[in-house]
Design an enzyme around this catalytic site. Sequence first.
Site, PDB file in Angstrom:
ATOM      1  N   ASP A   1      -4.515   1.222  11.129  1.00 51.34           N
ATOM      2  CA  ASP A   1      -5.896   0.952  11.497  1.00 51.34           C
ATOM      3  C   ASP A   1      -5.896   0.460  12.947  1.00 51.34           C
ATOM      4  OD1 ASP A   1      -8.659   0.485  10.074  1.00 51.34           O
ATOM      5  OD2 ASP A   1      -8.302  -1.360  11.159  1.00 51.34           O
TER       6      ASP A   1
ATOM      7  N   GLY B   1       0.759  -1.245   0.000  1.00 52.64           N
ATOM      8  CA  GLY B   1       0.000   0.000   0.000  1.00 52.64           C
ATOM      9  C   GLY B   1       0.790   1.295   0.000  1.00 52.64           C
TER      10      GLY B   1
ATOM     11  N   PHE C   1     -13.594   2.859   5.047  1.00 56.09           N
ATOM     12  CA  PHE C   1     -12.666   2.172   4.162  1.00 56.09           C
ATOM     13  C   PHE C   1     -12.261   3.085   3.005  1.00 56.09           C
ATOM     14  CE2 PHE C   1     -11.333  -0.780   0.856  1.00 56.09           C
ATOM     15  CZ  PHE C   1     -10.409  -1.517   1.574  1.00 56.09           C
TER      16      PHE C   1
ATOM     17  N   ASP D   1       1.148   3.136   4.711  1.00 58.60           N
ATOM     18  CA  ASP D   1       0.034   3.838   4.080  1.00 58.60           C
ATOM     19  C   ASP D   1      -1.021   4.242   5.104  1.00 58.60           C
ATOM     20  OD1 ASP D   1      -0.721   1.204   4.529  1.00 58.60           O
ATOM     21  OD2 ASP D   1      -1.635   0.889   2.579  1.00 58.60           O
TER      22      ASP D   1
ATOM     23  N   ARG E   1      -5.394   0.812  -6.606  1.00 58.80           N
ATOM     24  CA  ARG E   1      -4.106   1.392  -6.187  1.00 58.80           C
ATOM     25  C   ARG E   1      -3.653   2.514  -7.116  1.00 58.80           C
ATOM     26  NH1 ARG E   1      -2.174  -1.932  -2.185  1.00 58.80           N
ATOM     27  NH2 ARG E   1      -2.475  -4.170  -2.405  1.00 58.80           N
TER      28      ARG E   1
END
Length: 178
Positions: A106, A48, A155, A103, A168
């Site tokens: 969470d 990511g 998300f 990236d 991406r």
Amino acid sequence: MDTIQIHDKSFGIFLEEEKIISRVKELAQAISIDFAGTQPLFIAVLNGSFIFAADIMKSISFPCEIQFVKVSSYHGAQSSGKVQQVLGLNQNIKGRKVIIIEDIIDSGLTIDFLRTDLLKQEPESISICSLLLKPKALKVKIDVQYIGFEVENHFLVGYGLDYDGLGRNLRHLYRVIE
Ligand code: 5GP
Ligand code: MG
């Protein structure tokens, strides 16, 4: 409207590329002030962070190095749950100043695992730079020195982040429409 469809979900623009890039430049500037002359080693977490890492690097003008790692998780033979491992680091980091580039944080479990694993090699220091952080999702306490944006628990895709493999390549960051 700039709504896009990926697999079964719709996404709307969350942060435009221009805003992201200007924040990335600010982060690179802060890192430059803190690390100029120390030849830090950036460790970018694939997949990511590849675009974020590239944009950070382009705004760093002093000597530095970059390595890429993957943190893979798999289910062990026992039912003990998730087992993680760090793949791809082929350089000794003992005594180095390390800056992890991620990236998005969470739960924080991935970055916490990576940091703990890297500490075994006795680097001089480990700093963390994450484009995104979801403070309300954190399950472990984690010090993040450089944060691009704090976001709610939605998300996101784009700018390197994917939804089941796709998205991406999107230039902006998009948020799922629930
Ligand atoms: P953590 O271990 O902090 O819970 O998970 C971090 C990883 O989960 C990130 O590196 C990323 O791969 C994935 N992740 C967490 N939130 C999102 C999100 O909103 N969008 C995408 N695409 N990936 C996410
Ligand atoms: Mg990641």
